[in-house]
Write a protein that holds these residues in place. Structure first.
Motif, short mmCIF file in Angstrom:
data_model
loop_
_atom_site.label_atom_id
_atom_site.label_comp_id
_atom_site.label_asym_id
_atom_site.label_seq_id
_atom_site.Cartn_x
_atom_site.Cartn_y
_atom_site.Cartn_z
N ALA A 326 0.67 -0.79 0.07
CA ALA A 326 0.00 0.09 -0.19
C ALA A 326 1.06 1.65 0.20
CB ALA A 326 -0.71 0.27 0.91
N ALA A 327 2.03 1.34 0.69
CA ALA A 327 2.69 2.15 0.99
C ALA A 327 3.21 2.41 -0.59
CB ALA A 327 3.89 2.51 2.12
N LEU A 328 3.95 1.62 -1.31
CA LEU A 328 4.80 1.58 -2.59
C LEU A 328 3.65 1.84 -3.19
CD1 LEU A 328 7.21 -0.90 -2.00
CD2 LEU A 328 7.55 1.40 -2.10
N VAL A 329 2.51 1.50 -3.70
CA VAL A 329 2.26 1.88 -4.64
C VAL A 329 1.56 3.33 -4.00
CG1 VAL A 329 -0.40 1.44 -5.72
CG2 VAL A 329 1.19 -0.43 -5.25
N GLY A 330 0.36 4.09 -3.35
CA GLY A 330 0.35 5.14 -2.74
C GLY A 330 1.11 6.12 -2.88
N ARG A 331 2.57 5.91 -3.50
CA ARG A 331 3.32 7.12 -3.58
C ARG A 331 4.12 6.57 -4.66
NH1 ARG A 331 6.78 4.85 2.13
NH2 ARG A 331 5.21 6.48 3.29
N GLU A 337 6.29 -2.66 -10.72
CA GLU A 337 7.64 -2.08 -10.61
C GLU A 337 7.46 -2.85 -9.04
OE1 GLU A 337 8.20 2.38 -12.41
OE2 GLU A 337 6.47 2.03 -10.41
N VAL A 338 6.91 -2.83 -7.93
CA VAL A 338 6.78 -3.25 -6.64
C VAL A 338 7.11 -4.45 -6.74
CG1 VAL A 338 5.25 -3.95 -4.40
CG2 VAL A 338 4.52 -1.39 -5.80
N ALA A 339 6.45 -5.55 -7.43
CA ALA A 339 6.55 -6.79 -7.51
C ALA A 339 7.79 -7.17 -7.71
CB ALA A 339 6.44 -7.43 -8.45
N GLU A 340 9.27 -6.42 -8.25
CA GLU A 340 10.20 -6.16 -8.38
C GLU A 340 11.00 -6.37 -7.92
OE1 GLU A 340 13.79 -4.92 -11.87
OE2 GLU A 340 11.55 -4.17 -11.91
N GLN A 341 10.74 -4.81 -6.90
CA GLN A 341 11.57 -4.13 -5.54
C GLN A 341 11.48 -4.99 -4.59
OE1 GLN A 341 10.85 -0.13 -4.39
NE2 GLN A 341 11.74 -0.78 -2.26
N LEU A 342 10.28 -5.81 -4.55
CA LEU A 342 9.78 -6.27 -3.37
C LEU A 342 10.74 -8.51 -3.37
CD1 LEU A 342 6.67 -5.66 -2.20
CD2 LEU A 342 8.64 -4.99 -1.03
N ARG A 363 -11.29 2.26 -3.76
CA ARG A 363 -11.75 1.36 -4.68
C ARG A 363 -10.90 1.92 -5.99
NH1 ARG A 363 -17.36 4.25 -5.99
NH2 ARG A 363 -16.79 6.24 -5.98
N ARG A 364 -10.00 2.41 -5.64
CA ARG A 364 -9.16 2.42 -7.09
C ARG A 364 -7.47 3.15 -6.44
NH1 ARG A 364 -13.04 6.46 -7.94
NH2 ARG A 364 -14.44 5.02 -8.44
N GLN A 365 -6.82 3.73 -7.45
CA GLN A 365 -5.29 3.54 -6.58
C GLN A 365 -5.53 4.87 -6.75
OE1 GLN A 365 -2.30 2.13 -9.31
NE2 GLN A 365 -0.62 3.93 -8.80
N SER A 366 -5.58 6.20 -7.18
CA SER A 366 -6.23 6.86 -6.60
C SER A 366 -6.51 7.98 -5.80
CB SER A 366 -6.64 7.81 -8.07
OG SER A 366 -7.92 7.85 -7.98
N GLU A 367 -6.84 7.31 -5.02
CA GLU A 367 -7.40 6.87 -3.78
C GLU A 367 -7.07 6.14 -2.57
OE1 GLU A 367 -11.87 5.30 -2.96
OE2 GLU A 367 -12.97 6.30 -4.86
N ALA A 369 -3.63 7.19 -2.97
CA ALA A 369 -2.53 7.84 -3.33
C ALA A 369 -2.74 8.97 -2.60
CB ALA A 369 -2.12 8.25 -4.34
N VAL A 370 -4.04 9.70 -2.31
CA VAL A 370 -4.67 10.66 -1.41
C VAL A 370 -4.63 10.43 0.07
CG1 VAL A 370 -5.99 11.84 -1.32
CG2 VAL A 370 -6.29 11.43 -2.88
N PHE A 371 -4.85 8.98 -0.25
CA PHE A 371 -4.92 8.56 1.56
C PHE A 371 -3.38 8.76 2.37
CE2 PHE A 371 -4.75 5.35 5.16
CZ PHE A 371 -5.76 4.89 5.21
N ILE A 372 -2.45 7.03 1.44
CA ILE A 372 -0.95 7.49 1.67
C ILE A 372 -0.59 8.75 1.86
CG2 ILE A 372 1.67 6.95 0.99
CD1 ILE A 372 -0.71 4.22 2.58
N THR A 373 -0.60 9.64 0.46
CA THR A 373 0.02 11.46 0.44
C THR A 373 -0.64 12.37 2.23
OG1 THR A 373 0.02 11.43 -0.84
CG2 THR A 373 -0.21 13.75 0.09
N ARG A 374 -1.68 12.03 2.67
CA ARG A 374 -2.10 12.07 4.26
C ARG A 374 -1.34 11.48 5.48
NH1 ARG A 374 -9.03 12.44 2.90
NH2 ARG A 374 -8.76 14.52 1.29
N LEU A 375 -1.27 10.40 5.62
CA LEU A 375 -0.29 9.79 6.39
C LEU A 375 0.96 10.09 6.47
CD1 LEU A 375 -1.89 5.75 6.30
CD2 LEU A 375 -2.18 7.91 7.74
N ASP A 376 1.40 10.64 4.90
CA ASP A 376 2.85 11.15 4.79
C ASP A 376 3.38 12.41 5.57
OD1 ASP A 376 4.27 8.95 3.81
OD2 ASP A 376 3.44 9.52 1.86
N SER A 377 1.92 13.19 5.84
CA SER A 377 1.41 14.72 6.43
C SER A 377 2.31 14.38 7.59
CB SER A 377 0.77 14.84 5.27
OG SER A 377 -0.14 14.56 5.84
N LEU A 378 1.33 13.57 8.53
CA LEU A 378 1.22 13.38 9.66
C LEU A 378 2.49 13.68 10.35
CD1 LEU A 378 -1.01 10.55 10.42
CD2 LEU A 378 -1.62 12.49 10.69
#
Length: 378
Positions: A326-331, A337-342, A363-367, A369-378
């Protein structure tokens, strides 16, 4: 000892040392010794004034141990007081009640009247030992039920035989606990540095790789347990081999302790630093085969300086693997790319991503991304 049937001292001693590595096994180990000497249970007590209330007991006498420690009866234990007064608390001594208190004294002693009798305990046999580290006195005791008589010679001999090992194993339990806390602290520090580790033996063969090390090495290093690591980018092979040769313990002093390694297919470089492990193998009997060895510290120096949010995602119900995806895709990383990295299959990543969407009610990757961005800003 040969006349005693059913008594296996080596098995009892082995059980104590096994319990030193797994605290949950102590109750069974102590019960085994209690059975061998005809006691209800067994307990280890530290007589260091700073921590006398700390005990370790078998489950059979858990209620007695709780009352002794939490109930404060350890402060009124006349056996300890009398043992000290009469010189019976010397390390290596095996004692029974008759050596320092008479039946008449028991009938008038508050500790026996209000604690021992209430728990229906009878005679007690104890081995007195010394903490190998700080030399404080410890005792390993086995109380009998009230209806049983005094301990017999063979039973006293048995307890004296296993007693020194019980004390050593008890101390090892504390040392192992301290070591685990230090390792957890180191792991947290490395996580904060966004660093991974690869442990090599004296010949440069891979012995251990941390999860972060596996993640960071993807695309940079080929790591296989028991084999010498190689650079994933062919053009970096000779340079990495020279670096590895320089840092192995046979060298008087490393010529090159750090390296910026290029990634296969391009991308930002990986910082690799070598930390030589001087001396012999600390755990030769464990088969680690380090013989000195080297720790490779891996870091992505150009990674965004954000605090890890995976623990927050785990608190929301995600597994550790799902939180990482979730962190990698949300960023902004694509599932491929995630599969290759992990170093996992792309289908695995997509399956974990589907679980992430369900647990986070998105429901989608864009949502995401918004969620992870908010967690990153905490």
């Amino acid at each position: 000892m040969s006349a005693t049937s059913g008594f296996d001292p080596l098995a009892l001693i082995d059980a104590c040392y096994a319990a030193a590595l797994d605290r949950e096994r102590w109750s069974g180990a102590l019960d085994g010794i209690a059975d061998a000497v005809g006691a209800r249970g067994a307990v280890i007590v530290s007589h260091d004034p700073a921590r006398t209330a700390q005990t370790l007991a078998s489950e059979r006498i858990a209620d007695v141990n709780l009352d002794y420690g939490v109930g404060g009866w350890w402060q009124h234990d006349s056996r300890i007081r009398l043992g000290r007064e009469r010189g019976l608390m010397r390390p290596g001594t095996v004692t029974v009640d008759e050596m320092y208190i008479t039946a008449d004294e028991k009938r008038t002693d508050p500790f026996f009247q209000h604690f021992i009798d209430r728990h229906r305990l009878g005679n007690l046999c104890a081995y007195v030992g010394a903490d190998p580290m700080d030399r404080h006195t410890l005792s390993f005791s086995a109380p009998r039920d009230l209806r049983k008589g005094p301990f017999e010679g063979a039973e006293i001999e048995r307890l004296g035989l296993v007693g020194p090992h019980v004390i050593r194993a008890f101390r090892l339990t504390a040392l192992v606990g301290d070591l685990r806390r230090e390792v957890q602290g180191l792991a947290s520090a490395l996580e904060g540095m966004r660093a991974g580790t690869v442990v090599l033996d004296a010949r440069g063969r891979v012995r251990l790789v941390s999860p972060a090390g596996e993640r960071l090495a993807a695309g940079y290093l080929a790591l296989r347990t028991g084999a010498v690591p190689t650079a994933a980018e062919p053009g970096e092979g000779a340079r990495f081999d020279r670096f590895l040769s320089d840092v192995l313990p046979e060298q008087a002093w490393p010529l090159q302790e750090r390296l910026l390694l290029r990634r296969r297919g391009g991308g930002r470089p990986l910082y690799v630093e070598a930390l030589p492990l001087r001396g012999g193998d600390p755990l030769p009997e464990a088969g680690t085969g380090l013989g000195g060895g080297v720790i490779l510290l891996l870091r992505d120096l150009l990674a965004p300086a954000s605090r890890p949010i995976e623990p927050l995602l785990e608190q929301l119900g995600l597994t550790r693997a799902e939180a990482r995806v979730a962190a990698l895709v949300g960023r902004g990383a694509a599932p491929r790319e995630v599969a290759e990295q992990l170093t996992v299959g792309e289908s695995t990543v997509r399956s974990q991503l589907k679980a992430v969407y369900g647990k986070l009610a998105i429901r989608r990757q864009s949502e995401l991304a918004v969620f992870i961005t908010r967690l990153d800003s905490l």
